[in-house]
Design an enzyme around this catalytic site. Structure first.
Site, mmCIF file in Angstrom:
data_model
loop_
_atom_site.group_PDB
_atom_site.id
_atom_site.type_symbol
_atom_site.label_atom_id
_atom_site.label_comp_id
_atom_site.label_asym_id
_atom_site.label_seq_id
_atom_site.Cartn_x
_atom_site.Cartn_y
_atom_site.Cartn_z
ATOM 1 N N ASP A 53 0.808 -1.224 0.000
ATOM 2 C CA ASP A 53 0.000 0.000 0.000
ATOM 3 C C ASP A 53 0.841 1.275 0.000
ATOM 4 O OD1 ASP A 53 -2.269 -1.612 0.101
ATOM 5 O OD2 ASP A 53 -2.253 -1.622 2.291
ATOM 6 N N LYS A 77 1.937 2.194 -5.037
ATOM 7 C CA LYS A 77 2.491 1.647 -6.286
ATOM 8 C C LYS A 77 1.587 1.977 -7.472
ATOM 9 C CE LYS A 77 2.379 -2.405 -4.349
ATOM 10 N NZ LYS A 77 2.060 -2.046 -2.952
ATOM 11 N N GLY A 126 -4.607 -4.171 -3.825
ATOM 12 C CA GLY A 126 -5.571 -3.122 -4.150
ATOM 13 C C GLY A 126 -4.763 -1.887 -4.500
ATOM 14 N N HIS A 127 -4.739 -1.553 -5.785
ATOM 15 C CA HIS A 127 -3.897 -0.434 -6.251
ATOM 16 C C HIS A 127 -4.801 0.712 -6.703
ATOM 17 C CE1 HIS A 127 -0.390 -3.431 -7.157
ATOM 18 N NE2 HIS A 127 -0.777 -3.443 -5.902
ATOM 19 N N THR A 128 -4.575 1.884 -6.135
ATOM 20 C CA THR A 128 -5.458 3.022 -6.409
ATOM 21 C C THR A 128 -4.822 3.980 -7.400
ATOM 22 O OG1 THR A 128 -6.042 2.832 -4.083
ATOM 23 C CG2 THR A 128 -6.908 4.749 -5.257
ATOM 24 N N ARG A 155 1.970 -28.734 -7.366
ATOM 25 C CA ARG A 155 1.736 -29.159 -8.751
ATOM 26 C C ARG A 155 0.388 -29.845 -8.963
ATOM 27 N NH1 ARG A 155 7.338 -31.946 -8.385
ATOM 28 N NH2 ARG A 155 6.451 -32.040 -6.307
ATOM 29 N N GLN A 173 1.884 -6.066 -3.249
ATOM 30 C CA GLN A 173 2.389 -6.175 -1.873
ATOM 31 C C GLN A 173 3.714 -5.405 -1.742
ATOM 32 O OE1 GLN A 173 1.229 -9.508 -3.350
ATOM 33 N NE2 GLN A 173 -0.698 -8.569 -2.841
ATOM 34 N N THR A 229 2.980 -12.606 2.529
ATOM 35 C CA THR A 229 2.081 -13.196 1.552
ATOM 36 C C THR A 229 2.794 -14.400 0.950
ATOM 37 O OG1 THR A 229 0.563 -12.745 -0.270
ATOM 38 C CG2 THR A 229 2.737 -11.688 -0.399
ATOM 39 N N ARG A 250 -5.520 0.494 8.646
ATOM 40 C CA ARG A 250 -4.109 0.120 8.579
ATOM 41 C C ARG A 250 -3.404 0.587 9.839
ATOM 42 N NH1 ARG A 250 -3.723 2.528 2.570
ATOM 43 N NH2 ARG A 250 -4.649 0.801 1.426
ATOM 44 N N LEU A 252 3.826 12.501 1.411
ATOM 45 C CA LEU A 252 4.550 13.461 2.251
ATOM 46 C C LEU A 252 3.561 14.459 2.852
ATOM 47 C CD1 LEU A 252 7.425 14.247 3.177
ATOM 48 C CD2 LEU A 252 7.519 15.842 1.251
ATOM 49 N N ASP A 253 2.499 14.784 2.103
ATOM 50 C CA ASP A 253 1.476 15.736 2.564
ATOM 51 C C ASP A 253 0.815 15.300 3.873
ATOM 52 O OD1 ASP A 253 0.531 13.714 0.568
ATOM 53 O OD2 ASP A 253 -1.439 14.381 1.240
HETATM 54 P P1 GDP Z 1 -0.719 0.422 -3.542
HETATM 55 O O1 GDP Z 1 -1.359 -0.853 -3.080
HETATM 56 O O2 GDP Z 1 0.749 0.463 -3.285
HETATM 57 O O3 GDP Z 1 -1.034 0.770 -4.975
HETATM 58 O O4 GDP Z 1 -1.368 1.584 -2.636
HETATM 59 P P2 GDP Z 1 -2.930 1.742 -2.242
HETATM 60 O O5 GDP Z 1 -3.660 2.247 -3.422
HETATM 61 O O6 GDP Z 1 -3.434 0.515 -1.579
HETATM 62 O O7 GDP Z 1 -2.829 2.824 -1.092
HETATM 63 C C1 GDP Z 1 -2.275 4.083 -1.319
HETATM 64 C C2 GDP Z 1 -3.327 5.139 -0.998
HETATM 65 O O8 GDP Z 1 -2.711 6.396 -0.857
HETATM 66 C C3 GDP Z 1 -4.367 5.321 -2.090
HETATM 67 O O9 GDP Z 1 -5.589 5.667 -1.491
HETATM 68 C C4 GDP Z 1 -3.808 6.478 -2.903
HETATM 69 O O10 GDP Z 1 -4.812 7.223 -3.594
HETATM 70 C C5 GDP Z 1 -3.191 7.321 -1.825
HETATM 71 N N1 GDP Z 1 -2.012 8.103 -2.231
HETATM 72 C C6 GDP Z 1 -0.999 7.759 -3.078
HETATM 73 N N2 GDP Z 1 -0.064 8.724 -3.107
HETATM 74 C C7 GDP Z 1 -0.477 9.701 -2.264
HETATM 75 C C8 GDP Z 1 0.082 10.958 -1.846
HETATM 76 O O11 GDP Z 1 1.174 11.357 -2.249
HETATM 77 N N3 GDP Z 1 -0.655 11.665 -0.935
HETATM 78 C C9 GDP Z 1 -1.847 11.251 -0.455
HETATM 79 N N4 GDP Z 1 -2.483 12.012 0.433
HETATM 80 N N5 GDP Z 1 -2.402 10.085 -0.830
HETATM 81 C C10 GDP Z 1 -1.719 9.317 -1.713
HETATM 82 P P1 IMO Z 2 -0.960 -4.098 -2.243
HETATM 83 O O1 IMO Z 2 -0.525 -4.693 -3.572
HETATM 84 C C1 IMO Z 2 -0.963 -4.521 2.088
HETATM 85 C C2 IMO Z 2 -1.079 -8.600 3.673
HETATM 86 C C3 IMO Z 2 -2.320 -9.057 4.418
HETATM 87 C C4 IMO Z 2 -1.694 -10.019 5.410
HETATM 88 C C5 IMO Z 2 -0.604 -10.681 4.566
HETATM 89 C C6 IMO Z 2 -0.997 -12.007 3.953
HETATM 90 O O2 IMO Z 2 -2.232 -3.355 -2.311
HETATM 91 O O3 IMO Z 2 0.174 -3.356 -1.616
HETATM 92 P P2 IMO Z 2 -2.595 -12.654 1.917
HETATM 93 O O4 IMO Z 2 -4.041 -12.385 1.687
HETATM 94 O O5 IMO Z 2 -1.694 -12.119 0.871
HETATM 95 O O6 IMO Z 2 -2.322 -14.102 2.206
HETATM 96 O O7 IMO Z 2 -2.245 -11.868 3.297
HETATM 97 O O8 IMO Z 2 -0.291 -9.759 3.542
HETATM 98 N N1 IMO Z 2 -1.339 -8.069 2.320
HETATM 99 C C7 IMO Z 2 -1.240 -6.786 1.987
HETATM 100 N N2 IMO Z 2 -1.010 -5.686 2.751
HETATM 101 N N3 IMO Z 2 -1.102 -4.379 0.766
HETATM 102 C C8 IMO Z 2 -1.316 -5.464 -0.020
HETATM 103 O O9 IMO Z 2 -1.313 -5.399 -1.365
HETATM 104 C C9 IMO Z 2 -1.432 -6.730 0.594
HETATM 105 N N4 IMO Z 2 -1.670 -7.983 0.133
HETATM 106 C C10 IMO Z 2 -1.586 -8.798 1.198
HETATM 107 O O10 IMO Z 2 -2.948 -7.971 5.068
HETATM 108 O O11 IMO Z 2 -1.055 -9.304 6.441
HETATM 109 MG MG MG Z 3 -2.888 -1.497 -1.825
#
Ligand code: GDP
Ligand code: IMO
Ligand code: MG
Length: 427
Positions: A13, A16, A40-42, A144, A225, A240, A306, A333-334
């Site tokens: 999170d 990415k 979950g990538h936003t 397998r 991850q 994971t 989180r 950073l904000d």
């Molecule tokens: P990922 O799994 O690495 O793609 O990250 P997630 O999408 O799960 O979580 C990152 C969260 O932070 C999302 O809600 C983004 O929209 C938000 N985000 C990303 N960069 C920034 C930033 O520079 N500032 C703020 N305030 N939010 C950000």
């Molecule tokens: P992104 O790609 C944050 C964590 C779960 C748990 C551990 C194992 O959005 O960064 P799993 O379901 O993979 O067997 O869970 O890994 N986890 C993540 N934490 N971001 C993720 O993906 C994650 N995918 C799995 O919370 O601690």
């Molecule tokens: Mg995520």
């Protein structure tokens, strides 16, 4: 041009999705190499907030081809849903644009049920998985006995194999965990229909990658991850079940290391973790709550709050080392605006011993023995969300970024000052 790998430097999170969206402007191919819909990538752009679980975060750039590699595990229900949601937004998600590796393994409802059953059985020792079936499907792959996307080409044989696997998983669910079985016929019917729907997307992804690289095209590899959730090098067993590190991109997509030009780590300006396991710089006080609220730190996949804490420099150095990072993107950073003093962990200590190294492969058991050593840095009050150039950042924010660079020995080339595409400071 060559391959660029984007990898999470912490526990996931890190942002990415937004970094991949940014880099995808210059890429021809954008490819997921590991994990499944636990990710979950936003991406916040063009008036949309996309929450992507399987489709690569380059999908908003119409010139890209988006690949789901052999190292990914795919829940076909989720993939179909995500393709429908993107299509409803007017995004082209046809088989010419989205390709699924024939070698990617398929997640069945029984994998999810087994994930939940194993978590429940662990009781207080639960990992806090996303319950998406990730552990069980990678276990079947390694044993397998798994089902691969390529098997969807022969729909009838695919249905038979689904039935066999569901029956075998059901025995475990019933006899070992005392749970209700998953209905076989319904599951087979649903999956046969999904196979018919998704079959056109199946491709030899490593071949697509090879052709593109040979033609001088740019391949952007999107990790899911993060480094500390990596099966081999993370905080085992609180990890994971896939290779999240940069090396996972080579194995998960099928190309050689000679193509890799840049490895970009993504880190928040602080640290978060969702799920159980040690977290040395965790804040359980009101500063942690403040970061969670200001940063919207609730899971993209599960909605869980989180855990939040200070930035941990030994972790970032570990990420530089494991991934061969050439640069870092620092997001959020904000979120630190108005907090002072700021603290960053610079080392760990234990019974008078001090180390600047992360305990690494000794895993979670070793990590809990160490306490972080902090350094304090001044905070800033100014709202930085409108900053676009380095000079727009207050001196304290610049000093914070410089302190990180000094500790990790690689440049910070992108700074996130908000979730939007344009809320970026480039260096
Ligand atoms: P990922 O799994 O690495 O793609 O990250 P997630 O999408 O799960 O979580 C990152 C969260 O932070 C999302 O809600 C983004 O929209 C938000 N985000 C990303 N960069 C920034 C930033 O520079 N500032 C703020 N305030 N939010 C950000
Ligand atoms: P992104 O790609 C944050 C964590 C779960 C748990 C551990 C194992 O959005 O960064 P799993 O379901 O993979 O067997 O869970 O890994 N986890 C993540 N934490 N971001 C993720 O993906 C994650 N995918 C799995 O919370 O601690
Ligand atoms: Mg995520």
């Amino acid at each position: 041009m060559p391959a660029i790998i984007v990898v999470g430097a912490q526990w996931g999170d890190e942002g990415k999705g937004r970094v991949v969206d940014d880099l995808a402007r210059q890429a021809h191919l954008v490819a997921r190499y590991n994990g499944g819909d636990n990710a979950g990538h936003t991406v916040v752009a063009q008036g949309h907030v996309l929450r992507l679980h399987l489709v690569p975060s380059g999908i908003l750039h119409p010139h890209t081809v988006c690949l789901i590699g052999a190292g990914v595990v795919v829940n076909p229900v989720q993939l179909a849903k995500e393709l429908d949601e993107l299509a409803a937004l007017g995004i082209d998600v046809g088989p010419e644009r989205v390709k699924l590796s024939a070698a990617a393994h398929i997640i069945l409802p029984t994998h999810r049920a087994l994930d939940g059953a194993r978590e429940a059985a662990r009781g207080r020792e639960a990992i806090g998985t996303t319950r998406r079936g990730i552990g069980p499907v990678y276990a079947d792959k390694a044993a397998r006995v798994g089902l691969r996307a390529g098997q969807m080409m022969d729909v009838e044989a695919f249905g038979q194999r689904v039935a066999e696997l569901v029956r075998s998983h059901n025995r475990l669910l019933q006899e070992h965990y005392g749970l209700e079985p998953v209905p076989v016929e319904e599951t087979v019917q649903e999956h046969v229909a999904l196979a018919q729907r998704l079959r056109p997307y199946v491709a030899d992804v490593s071949e697509v990658v090879a052709e593109a690289l040979a033609a001088g095209k740019t391949l952007l590899c999107e990790g899911a991850q993060g480094t500390l959730l990596d099966l081999d090098h993370g905080t085992y067993p609180f990890v994971t079940s896939s290779s999240c590190v940069a090396g996972g991109a080579l194995a998960g997509l099928g190309f050689g290391p000679g193509h890799v030009a840049r490895v970009i780590g993504v880190s928040k300006a602080y640290t978060t973790r969702v799920g159980a396991g040690p977290f040395p710089t965790e804040l359980t006080d009101e500063v942690g709550v403040r970061i969670r609220e200001a940063g919207g730190e609730y899971g993209t996949t599960t909605g869980r709050p989180r855990r939040c804490g200070w930035l941990d420099l030994p972790i970032l150095r570990y990420a530089v080392q494991l991934n061969g990072l050439t640069e870092l993107a620092l997001t959020k950073l904000d979120v630190l605006t108005g907090i002072h003093p700021l603290r960053v962990a610079v080392a760990y200590e234990r019974e008078g011993q001090r180390t600047e190294r992360f305990p690494g492969e000794y895993g979670a058991e070793e990590l809990v023995r160490w306490r972080p050593v902090y350094e304090e840095l001044p905070g800033w009050e100014e709202d930085i969300r409108s900053a676009r150039r380095w000079e727009d950042l207050p001196p304290q924010a610049q000093a914070y970024v410089r302190r990180i660079e000094e500790a990790i020995g690689i440049p910070i080339t992108l700074i996130g000052v908000g979730p939007g595409r344009e809320e970026t400071v480039r260096r």
